[in-house]
Design a protein around this motif. Structure first.
Motif, PDB file in Angstrom:
ATOM      1  N   ILE A  20       0.871  -1.180   0.000  1.00  0.00           N
ATOM      2  CA  ILE A  20       0.000   0.000   0.000  1.00  0.00           C
ATOM      3  C   ILE A  20       0.906   1.228   0.000  1.00  0.00           C
ATOM      4  CG2 ILE A  20      -1.786   1.228   1.324  1.00  0.00           C
ATOM      5  CD1 ILE A  20      -2.725  -1.548   0.415  1.00  0.00           C
ATOM      6  N   PRO A  21       0.563   2.289  -0.732  1.00  0.00           N
ATOM      7  CA  PRO A  21       1.395   3.499  -0.718  1.00  0.00           C
ATOM      8  C   PRO A  21       1.544   4.082   0.694  1.00  0.00           C
ATOM      9  CG  PRO A  21      -0.205   3.610  -2.503  1.00  0.00           C
ATOM     10  CD  PRO A  21      -0.565   2.414  -1.671  1.00  0.00           C
ATOM     11  N   LEU A  22       2.695   4.679   0.936  1.00  0.00           N
ATOM     12  CA  LEU A  22       3.029   5.198   2.255  1.00  0.00           C
ATOM     13  C   LEU A  22       1.995   6.181   2.790  1.00  0.00           C
ATOM     14  CD1 LEU A  22       6.483   6.058   3.591  1.00  0.00           C
ATOM     15  CD2 LEU A  22       4.635   7.667   3.938  1.00  0.00           C
ATOM     16  N   ASP A  23       1.506   7.088   1.965  1.00  0.00           N
ATOM     17  CA  ASP A  23       0.553   8.083   2.486  1.00  0.00           C
ATOM     18  C   ASP A  23      -0.722   7.425   3.002  1.00  0.00           C
ATOM     19  OD1 ASP A  23      -0.213   7.460  -0.139  1.00  0.00           O
ATOM     20  OD2 ASP A  23      -0.922   9.486  -0.566  1.00  0.00           O
ATOM     21  N   ARG A  24      -1.145   6.335   2.412  1.00  0.00           N
ATOM     22  CA  ARG A  24      -2.340   5.617   2.877  1.00  0.00           C
ATOM     23  C   ARG A  24      -2.078   4.938   4.223  1.00  0.00           C
ATOM     24  NH1 ARG A  24      -6.496   3.194   4.017  1.00  0.00           N
ATOM     25  NH2 ARG A  24      -7.609   1.570   2.907  1.00  0.00           N
ATOM     26  N   VAL A  25      -0.888   4.333   4.393  1.00  0.00           N
ATOM     27  CA  VAL A  25      -0.532   3.710   5.669  1.00  0.00           C
ATOM     28  C   VAL A  25      -0.425   4.794   6.746  1.00  0.00           C
ATOM     29  CG1 VAL A  25       1.153   2.281   6.902  1.00  0.00           C
ATOM     30  CG2 VAL A  25       0.637   1.796   4.493  1.00  0.00           C
ATOM     31  N   TRP A  26       0.228   5.896   6.419  1.00  0.00           N
ATOM     32  CA  TRP A  26       0.358   7.009   7.356  1.00  0.00           C
ATOM     33  C   TRP A  26      -1.020   7.494   7.827  1.00  0.00           C
ATOM     34  CZ3 TRP A  26       4.022   9.439  10.116  1.00  0.00           C
ATOM     35  CH2 TRP A  26       3.698  10.672  10.680  1.00  0.00           C
ATOM     36  N   ASP A  27      -1.925   7.678   6.870  1.00  0.00           N
ATOM     37  CA  ASP A  27      -3.260   8.192   7.207  1.00  0.00           C
ATOM     38  C   ASP A  27      -4.018   7.255   8.148  1.00  0.00           C
ATOM     39  OD1 ASP A  27      -2.818  10.467   5.728  1.00  0.00           O
ATOM     40  OD2 ASP A  27      -4.007   9.798   4.001  1.00  0.00           O
ATOM     41  N   ALA A  28      -3.711   5.971   8.128  1.00  0.00           N
ATOM     42  CA  ALA A  28      -4.360   5.027   9.040  1.00  0.00           C
ATOM     43  C   ALA A  28      -4.007   5.334  10.498  1.00  0.00           C
ATOM     44  CB  ALA A  28      -3.980   3.587   8.689  1.00  0.00           C
ATOM     45  N   PHE A  29      -2.916   6.041  10.728  1.00  0.00           N
ATOM     46  CA  PHE A  29      -2.520   6.481  12.065  1.00  0.00           C
ATOM     47  C   PHE A  29      -2.914   7.931  12.337  1.00  0.00           C
ATOM     48  CE2 PHE A  29       0.193   2.891  11.343  1.00  0.00           C
ATOM     49  CZ  PHE A  29       0.331   2.310  12.587  1.00  0.00           C
ATOM     50  N   ALA A  30      -2.825   8.775  11.311  1.00  0.00           N
ATOM     51  CA  ALA A  30      -2.972  10.225  11.491  1.00  0.00           C
ATOM     52  C   ALA A  30      -4.414  10.709  11.430  1.00  0.00           C
ATOM     53  CB  ALA A  30      -2.141  10.957  10.434  1.00  0.00           C
ATOM     54  N   GLU A  32      -8.278  10.256  12.560  1.00  0.00           N
ATOM     55  CA  GLU A  32      -9.008   9.611  13.657  1.00  0.00           C
ATOM     56  C   GLU A  32      -9.987   8.549  13.178  1.00  0.00           C
ATOM     57  OE1 GLU A  32     -11.631  10.619  17.643  1.00  0.00           O
ATOM     58  OE2 GLU A  32     -11.195  12.239  16.230  1.00  0.00           O
ATOM     59  N   GLN A  33     -10.784   8.849  12.165  1.00  0.00           N
ATOM     60  CA  GLN A  33     -11.780   7.870  11.708  1.00  0.00           C
ATOM     61  C   GLN A  33     -11.113   6.600  11.199  1.00  0.00           C
ATOM     62  OE1 GLN A  33     -13.986   9.522  13.533  1.00  0.00           O
ATOM     63  NE2 GLN A  33     -15.421   8.469  12.219  1.00  0.00           N
ATOM     64  N   GLN A  34      -9.991   6.768  10.497  1.00  0.00           N
ATOM     65  CA  GLN A  34      -9.287   5.582  10.007  1.00  0.00           C
ATOM     66  C   GLN A  34      -8.684   4.782  11.162  1.00  0.00           C
ATOM     67  OE1 GLN A  34      -6.956   5.644   6.405  1.00  0.00           O
ATOM     68  NE2 GLN A  34      -7.646   7.737   5.993  1.00  0.00           N
ATOM     69  N   LYS A  35      -8.066   5.469  12.106  1.00  0.00           N
ATOM     70  CA  LYS A  35      -7.457   4.742  13.225  1.00  0.00           C
ATOM     71  C   LYS A  35      -8.513   3.989  14.020  1.00  0.00           C
ATOM     72  CE  LYS A  35      -4.065   5.014  16.897  1.00  0.00           C
ATOM     73  NZ  LYS A  35      -3.147   5.859  17.657  1.00  0.00           N
ATOM     74  N   ARG A  36      -9.648   4.627  14.239  1.00  0.00           N
ATOM     75  CA  ARG A  36     -10.736   3.952  14.979  1.00  0.00           C
ATOM     76  C   ARG A  36     -11.208   2.686  14.277  1.00  0.00           C
ATOM     77  NH1 ARG A  36     -14.434   7.435  18.879  1.00  0.00           N
ATOM     78  NH2 ARG A  36     -15.018   5.472  19.794  1.00  0.00           N
ATOM     79  N   ALA A  37     -11.100   2.678  12.946  1.00  0.00           N
ATOM     80  CA  ALA A  37     -11.593   1.540  12.164  1.00  0.00           C
ATOM     81  C   ALA A  37     -10.767   0.271  12.374  1.00  0.00           C
ATOM     82  CB  ALA A  37     -11.625   1.905  10.680  1.00  0.00           C
ATOM     83  N   TRP A  38      -9.507   0.394  12.754  1.00  0.00           N
ATOM     84  CA  TRP A  38      -8.671  -0.805  12.881  1.00  0.00           C
ATOM     85  C   TRP A  38      -8.022  -0.965  14.245  1.00  0.00           C
ATOM     86  CZ3 TRP A  38      -3.467  -0.487  14.000  1.00  0.00           C
ATOM     87  CH2 TRP A  38      -2.862   0.757  13.830  1.00  0.00           C
ATOM     88  N   TRP A  39      -7.914   0.074  15.057  1.00  0.00           N
ATOM     89  CA  TRP A  39      -7.182   0.029  16.328  1.00  0.00           C
ATOM     90  C   TRP A  39      -7.991  -0.701  17.386  1.00  0.00           C
ATOM     91  CZ3 TRP A  39      -2.374   1.435  17.818  1.00  0.00           C
ATOM     92  CH2 TRP A  39      -2.128   1.557  19.179  1.00  0.00           C
ATOM     93  N   GLY A  40      -7.337  -1.522  18.178  1.00  0.00           N
ATOM     94  CA  GLY A  40      -8.021  -2.180  19.288  1.00  0.00           C
ATOM     95  C   GLY A  40      -8.173  -3.661  19.054  1.00  0.00           C
ATOM     96  N   ALA A  41      -9.102  -4.249  19.754  1.00  0.00           N
ATOM     97  CA  ALA A  41      -9.263  -5.702  19.716  1.00  0.00           C
ATOM     98  C   ALA A  41     -10.494  -6.137  18.927  1.00  0.00           C
ATOM     99  CB  ALA A  41      -9.318  -6.247  21.142  1.00  0.00           C
ATOM    100  N   GLY A  42     -11.020  -5.245  18.090  1.00  0.00           N
ATOM    101  CA  GLY A  42     -12.148  -5.618  17.246  1.00  0.00           C
ATOM    102  C   GLY A  42     -13.345  -6.085  18.050  1.00  0.00           C
ATOM    103  N   PHE A  52      -8.472  11.219  20.788  1.00  0.00           N
ATOM    104  CA  PHE A  52      -7.495  11.214  19.702  1.00  0.00           C
ATOM    105  C   PHE A  52      -7.039  12.643  19.464  1.00  0.00           C
ATOM    106  CE2 PHE A  52      -6.360  11.523  15.204  1.00  0.00           C
ATOM    107  CZ  PHE A  52      -5.525  10.433  15.045  1.00  0.00           C
ATOM    108  N   ASN A  53      -5.731  12.888  19.618  1.00  0.00           N
ATOM    109  CA  ASN A  53      -5.174  14.222  19.426  1.00  0.00           C
ATOM    110  C   ASN A  53      -3.800  14.069  18.792  1.00  0.00           C
ATOM    111  OD1 ASN A  53      -4.522  16.906  19.482  1.00  0.00           O
ATOM    112  ND2 ASN A  53      -4.589  17.111  21.697  1.00  0.00           N
ATOM    113  N   PHE A  54      -3.799  13.867  17.470  1.00  0.00           N
ATOM    114  CA  PHE A  54      -2.577  13.538  16.735  1.00  0.00           C
ATOM    115  C   PHE A  54      -1.762  14.799  16.465  1.00  0.00           C
ATOM    116  CE2 PHE A  54      -0.201  12.471  12.829  1.00  0.00           C
ATOM    117  CZ  PHE A  54       0.493  11.380  13.294  1.00  0.00           C
ATOM    118  N   ARG A  55      -0.901  15.126  17.428  1.00  0.00           N
ATOM    119  CA  ARG A  55       0.044  16.240  17.326  1.00  0.00           C
ATOM    120  C   ARG A  55       1.088  16.033  18.406  1.00  0.00           C
ATOM    121  NH1 ARG A  55      -0.258  19.496  21.524  1.00  0.00           N
ATOM    122  NH2 ARG A  55      -2.133  19.518  22.793  1.00  0.00           N
ATOM    123  N   VAL A  56       2.262  16.626  18.252  1.00  0.00           N
ATOM    124  CA  VAL A  56       3.280  16.530  19.288  1.00  0.00           C
ATOM    125  C   VAL A  56       2.696  17.128  20.568  1.00  0.00           C
ATOM    126  CG1 VAL A  56       5.572  17.289  20.032  1.00  0.00           C
ATOM    127  CG2 VAL A  56       5.214  16.529  17.678  1.00  0.00           C
ATOM    128  N   GLY A  57       2.769  16.366  21.651  1.00  0.00           N
ATOM    129  CA  GLY A  57       2.167  16.768  22.917  1.00  0.00           C
ATOM    130  C   GLY A  57       0.728  16.318  23.067  1.00  0.00           C
TER     131      GLY A  57
END
Length: 153
Positions: A20-30, A32-42, A52-57
């Protein structure tokens, strides 16, 4: 009841190649809606508090109860983010309200061909009755990378 006070340390490195292209993998972390879709124990967990607050700090929180089991709580702080290159966090885990560990994790993203090489390096300190839990943490992280792969596919 007396709790035996002890520490254990564990570290591991996991690497996955996603077609998968890097920007798509990155977006899965950056994103919120994408991260919620896969993060956790299903389906194995009843979700609870989420932040979710994706920024330094910024801080992330993911809490949930395993069916007929313990309440798990993850609290992370982003300490370094370089877009499309790396994410570094420190995070703490609790199980049924008992502080079980503190970890630092680095997540690295590297393009290769049309895919992405993702590397997760983690160092953790496990407390008291959770002193032997390092192997379970690695197994849980492998499960997250499997879930990410399924989500991206």
């Amino acid at each position: 009841m007396t709790i035996e006070r002890r520490l254990a340390r564990a570290g591991f490195t996991l690497s996955r190649d996603y077609p998968i292209p890097l920007d798509r993998v990155w977006d899965a972390f950056a994103d919120e809606q994408q991260k919620r879709a896969w993060w956790g124990a299903g389906d194995a967990i009843e979700p609870g508090e989420w932040a979710f607050n994706f920024r330094v700090g910024g801080r992330d929180v993911a809490e949930g109860r395993f069916h007929d089991g313990p309440l798990s709580r993850y609290e992370a702080t982003y300490t370094d983010i370089v877009e499309h290159v790396r994410i570094v966090t420190t995070y703490d885990m609790w199980l049924d309200g008992i502080h079980m560990s503190t970890s630092v994790a680095s997540l690295e993203f590297e393009s290769f061909g049309e895919g992405t090489r993702f590397t997760h390096v983690e160092h953790g300190v496990f407390f008291d009755q959770f002193w032997a839990d390092g192997a379970n943490r690695e197994k849980g992280s492998q499960g997250l990378l499997d879930a990410l792969g399924s989500y991206l596919a």
